[in-house]
Scaffold this active site. Sequence first.
Site, PDB file in Angstrom:
ATOM      1  N   GLU A 160       5.747  -3.310   0.957  1.00 40.67           N
ATOM      2  CA  GLU A 160       5.546  -3.048  -0.639  1.00 40.67           C
ATOM      3  C   GLU A 160       5.063  -1.912  -0.932  1.00 40.67           C
ATOM      4  O   GLU A 160       3.840  -1.710  -0.769  1.00 40.67           O
ATOM      5  CB  GLU A 160       5.027  -4.239  -1.570  1.00 40.67           C
ATOM      6  N   GLU A 171       3.991  10.292  -6.473  1.00 41.66           N
ATOM      7  CA  GLU A 171       3.112   9.208  -7.092  1.00 41.66           C
ATOM      8  C   GLU A 171       1.669   9.665  -7.205  1.00 41.66           C
ATOM      9  O   GLU A 171       0.942  10.201  -6.291  1.00 41.66           O
ATOM     10  CB  GLU A 171       3.129   8.003  -5.983  1.00 41.66           C
ATOM     11  N   GLY A 200       0.831  -1.176   0.143  1.00 39.52           N
ATOM     12  CA  GLY A 200       0.088  -0.060  -0.072  1.00 39.52           C
ATOM     13  C   GLY A 200       1.098   1.270   0.006  1.00 39.52           C
ATOM     14  O   GLY A 200       1.781   1.215  -0.397  1.00 39.52           O
ATOM     15  N   SER A 201       0.300   2.265   0.658  1.00 38.67           N
ATOM     16  CA  SER A 201       0.900   3.665   0.626  1.00 38.67           C
ATOM     17  C   SER A 201       2.084   3.839   1.468  1.00 38.67           C
ATOM     18  O   SER A 201       2.048   2.925   2.553  1.00 38.67           O
ATOM     19  CB  SER A 201      -0.054   4.770   0.976  1.00 38.67           C
ATOM     20  N   VAL A 258       0.906   4.630   5.061  1.00 37.29           N
ATOM     21  CA  VAL A 258       0.382   3.507   5.880  1.00 37.29           C
ATOM     22  C   VAL A 258       1.598   2.412   6.312  1.00 37.29           C
ATOM     23  O   VAL A 258       1.573   1.785   7.642  1.00 37.29           O
ATOM     24  CB  VAL A 258      -0.815   2.934   5.340  1.00 37.29           C
ATOM     25  N   GLY A 259       2.351   2.469   5.325  1.00 36.43           N
ATOM     26  CA  GLY A 259       3.549   1.452   5.873  1.00 36.43           C
ATOM     27  C   GLY A 259       4.349   1.909   6.648  1.00 36.43           C
ATOM     28  O   GLY A 259       4.744   1.068   7.614  1.00 36.43           O
ATOM     29  N   CYS A 276       1.177  -0.100  -8.804  1.00 35.35           N
ATOM     30  CA  CYS A 276       2.386   0.477  -8.142  1.00 35.35           C
ATOM     31  C   CYS A 276       3.639   0.448  -8.883  1.00 35.35           C
ATOM     32  O   CYS A 276       4.500   1.553  -8.862  1.00 35.35           O
ATOM     33  CB  CYS A 276       2.555  -0.454  -6.991  1.00 35.35           C
TER      34      CYS A 276
HETATM   35  P1  NAP Z   1      -3.183   2.205   1.477  1.00 37.93           P
HETATM   36  O1  NAP Z   1      -4.094   3.530   1.552  1.00 37.93           O
HETATM   37  O2  NAP Z   1      -2.036   2.474   1.943  1.00 37.93           O
HETATM   38  O3  NAP Z   1      -4.071   0.809   2.019  1.00 37.93           O
HETATM   39  C1  NAP Z   1      -3.646  -0.308   1.750  1.00 37.93           C
HETATM   40  C2  NAP Z   1      -4.230  -1.217   2.800  1.00 37.93           C
HETATM   41  O4  NAP Z   1      -3.692  -0.731   4.263  1.00 37.93           O
HETATM   42  C3  NAP Z   1      -5.575  -1.445   2.614  1.00 37.93           C
HETATM   43  O5  NAP Z   1      -6.190  -2.271   3.280  1.00 37.93           O
HETATM   44  C4  NAP Z   1      -5.807  -0.256   3.711  1.00 37.93           C
HETATM   45  O6  NAP Z   1      -7.336  -0.249   4.459  1.00 37.93           O
HETATM   46  C5  NAP Z   1      -5.213  -0.652   4.997  1.00 37.93           C
HETATM   47  N1  NAP Z   1      -4.948   0.647   5.804  1.00 37.93           N
HETATM   48  C6  NAP Z   1      -5.147   1.837   5.822  1.00 37.93           C
HETATM   49  N2  NAP Z   1      -4.817   2.447   7.041  1.00 37.93           N
HETATM   50  C7  NAP Z   1      -4.190   1.402   7.783  1.00 37.93           C
HETATM   51  C8  NAP Z   1      -3.568   1.527   9.109  1.00 37.93           C
HETATM   52  N3  NAP Z   1      -3.599   2.613   9.732  1.00 37.93           N
HETATM   53  N4  NAP Z   1      -3.034   0.297   9.735  1.00 37.93           N
HETATM   54  C9  NAP Z   1      -3.136  -0.930   9.005  1.00 37.93           C
HETATM   55  N5  NAP Z   1      -3.640  -0.920   7.635  1.00 37.93           N
HETATM   56  C10 NAP Z   1      -4.125  -0.033   7.224  1.00 37.93           C
HETATM   57  O7  NAP Z   1      -2.955   2.057  -0.045  1.00 37.93           O
HETATM   58  P2  NAP Z   1      -4.132   1.898  -1.205  1.00 37.93           P
HETATM   59  O8  NAP Z   1      -4.663   3.422  -1.346  1.00 37.93           O
HETATM   60  O9  NAP Z   1      -5.038   0.904  -1.072  1.00 37.93           O
HETATM   61  O10 NAP Z   1      -3.422   1.654  -2.540  1.00 37.93           O
HETATM   62  C11 NAP Z   1      -2.502   2.515  -3.238  1.00 37.93           C
HETATM   63  C12 NAP Z   1      -1.149   2.594  -2.823  1.00 37.93           C
HETATM   64  O11 NAP Z   1      -0.594   1.365  -2.685  1.00 37.93           O
HETATM   65  C13 NAP Z   1      -0.177   3.268  -3.651  1.00 37.93           C
HETATM   66  O12 NAP Z   1       0.686   4.198  -3.121  1.00 37.93           O
HETATM   67  C14 NAP Z   1       0.422   2.039  -4.342  1.00 37.93           C
HETATM   68  O13 NAP Z   1       1.765   2.496  -5.004  1.00 37.93           O
HETATM   69  C15 NAP Z   1       0.637   0.847  -3.323  1.00 37.93           C
HETATM   70  N6  NAP Z   1       0.721  -0.148  -3.955  1.00 37.93           N
HETATM   71  C16 NAP Z   1       2.065  -0.815  -3.995  1.00 37.93           C
HETATM   72  C17 NAP Z   1       2.255  -1.818  -4.666  1.00 37.93           C
HETATM   73  C18 NAP Z   1       3.813  -2.629  -4.530  1.00 37.93           C
HETATM   74  O14 NAP Z   1       3.850  -3.727  -4.855  1.00 37.93           O
HETATM   75  N7  NAP Z   1       4.742  -1.953  -4.064  1.00 37.93           N
HETATM   76  C19 NAP Z   1       1.430  -2.700  -5.124  1.00 37.93           C
HETATM   77  C20 NAP Z   1       0.136  -1.958  -5.199  1.00 37.93           C
HETATM   78  C21 NAP Z   1      -0.094  -0.781  -4.593  1.00 37.93           C
HETATM   79  P3  NAP Z   1      -8.353   0.764   3.842  1.00 37.93           P
HETATM   80  O15 NAP Z   1      -8.721   0.149   2.580  1.00 37.93           O
HETATM   81  O16 NAP Z   1      -9.457   0.638   4.648  1.00 37.93           O
HETATM   82  O17 NAP Z   1      -7.819   2.187   3.778  1.00 37.93           O
END
Ligand code: NAP
Length: 489
Positions: free
Chosen positions: A261, A392, A238-239, A242-243, A295
Amino acid sequence: MASVTIAGYRGRQITVQTGLFIDNQFVPSIDGKTLDVENPSAGKLLATVSAAQKEDIDRAVSSSKKAYESWKTTSPSARSQLILKLADLVEQHTEDLASIQALEAGTLYTESVDFHVPSSVKALRYFAGWTDKLDGLSLNIPQGLSYTVRLPVGVCGAIIPWNTFLIGFWKIAAAIGAGNVVVIKTAEVAPLWAQKLAELIVEAGFPPGVINITTGLGTVAGQYLAEHHDVRKIAFTGSVRVGREILAASSKSNLKKVSLELGGKSPTIIFADADLNNALYWASLGITMGSGQICASGSRIYVQDSIYDKFVEEFAARLRDGIHGDPLLPETTKGAAVSQSQADKVMNYIKQGKESGAKLVCGGEMLPGPGYFIANTIFSDVPQQATIMQEEIFGPVASIARFHTEEEVIAKANDSPYGLSSAVFTTNINTALRVSQGIEAGTVGVNAWGLANPNVPFGGVKQSGFGRDCGQAALEEWTKIVYSSAKNR
Ligand code: NAP
Ligand code: MG
C-alpha cells in the site's frame, strides 16, 4: 524491563513498555541499541525504545514459527473470541491510544477519538467475524470431484508507517483473523501505540508469539524481516521507494507473498453542478486531516470553470483558520508535521510551488513553534506538469487547477504514476458513474472523500501498489488456496 511514563489527555499518566515484544514479554534488543522518539508538537524527546537488530528479528520470527504450530489448530471460534476481547480492550483504552498518537505523531487527540481508534476497533471486530467463514469451493471435474481449502499463510510480517495506527490494526486484524501469526515492525518515529497494544494483547489472552511487535529501523529490522526466509508473507504500507525494496527483498529471498500500500496524489474533482458546501467540507477535510499526512489525501483538486473562483475563495476561507499547537487540547484544530525532516520536505515542495508559476492563495510558511507546524497552504492555477501537481507532498498543501470538460479532467486525474484514492462531486448520477469508472484509482468517493470502512477493500492501482487492506479482498492477501481432487472409482 524499561518503561516510560508520559502525560496524555488531561494529564493522564500513561506508562508504556519500551522493549521489544516477543513471546508476550518485553525484552531489550540484543546489543541494547535504542531509538529516540520525539514529540513533534513540542520538538522534545518523548521516549527511548529498543532498536531491533537482525538477531532480534530472528528471535521474533522463530517465536512466531513456534506459536503457529498450536495456533493453526486453535478453533476459529476461540481465535474469534480473542480478537473480540482485544477489540474491547482497545476500545476501553481509547484515551491512552489517542493520547499516544497525539504525543508521538502530532495527530489531533479528537481525530483519534472520533476516527482512528473506533475504526481500529471496527476492523478487529470485522475480521473476528471471518475466522469461521474461510471456506473453499467444491468443483465438478470430469474425473470426479475437486475441492478447495483456504488456509492461512503461516508466519507473516507487517511493516507499518507512522501516520496512523489504523493501518497497523488493519493488518493485525486481517492476519490473525485469517489464522496467521504475525511479526510487526512499527515506524521509527511512532512506535509507542503498538507498545501499549502489546500489553492489551497479553491481557486479551493471546498465546505467546502469535503477535510479536518489534521497534527498530526500517533499513535494519524492516529490511531483514522482508528478506527473512521463514516469513511467508509481508504486508507493507509506506513509500513507493521502500515498497520497491520490499519487493526486491522478496525476490532475492524466498519469493514470499507481498502486498504493498504505497503513496498517492489523489484527485478531487468538483463539477459545477456539485453541492458546493458539501464539496468544500470534504475537500477541506481531505487535505487537513492528519495535516495532510494521509496516503489518501485529496491533494490535487480540479474544479470546473464556472465555479472555480468562488470555490478557491471559499476553500481558502476554510483553510486559513486553524489553531495549531498541543494536539491533546480539544481546542486545537491543526496538528503537527511528524518530524523536522518531514516539515523540511514539505517546505521544499512549497518552495517549488512558489517557483512553478502557480498562485499562492494562502499559507506557504511554517507556523510559530515549538514543534513543526506548517500553515495550511493552497496553490491555485497549478500547471499539470508542476512538481506540486505530480509528486506526493504528505503535508497540508492543496494544488488546485481548473477544468472545462469531463473528458479533460479524467485525463488530468489519470496523468499520475499513482492511483490510490479519488473523489468526485456532482449531483448528476451519470457524471458520477462515468467519472468513477474513468478514474484509475483503488477508491472513488462520490460526494464524499475518504470513507474508510472495514468491509470495503482499500488499496491502490499503478504505483500506489497492489493488494488490499480490509474487506473480503484482504483475506486473499492473508490466505492461500489449495485443492484436493478425488477420482471416481
Ligand atoms: P516509509 O519511509 O516507506 O516507511 C514505512 C515503513 O517502512 C517504516 O516502518 C519504515 O521504517 C520501514 N522501512 C524503511 N526502509 C525500509 C527498508 N529498506 N526495508 C523495510 N522496511 C523499511 O514511509 P513513511 O515515511 O513511514 O510513510 C509515508 C509514506 O507512506 C507515504 O508515501 C504515504 O503515502 C505512504 N502511506 C500509504 C498508505 C496506504 O495505505 N497506501 C497509508 C499510509 C501511508 P522507519 O520508520 O525506520 O523508516
Ligand atoms: Mg520513514
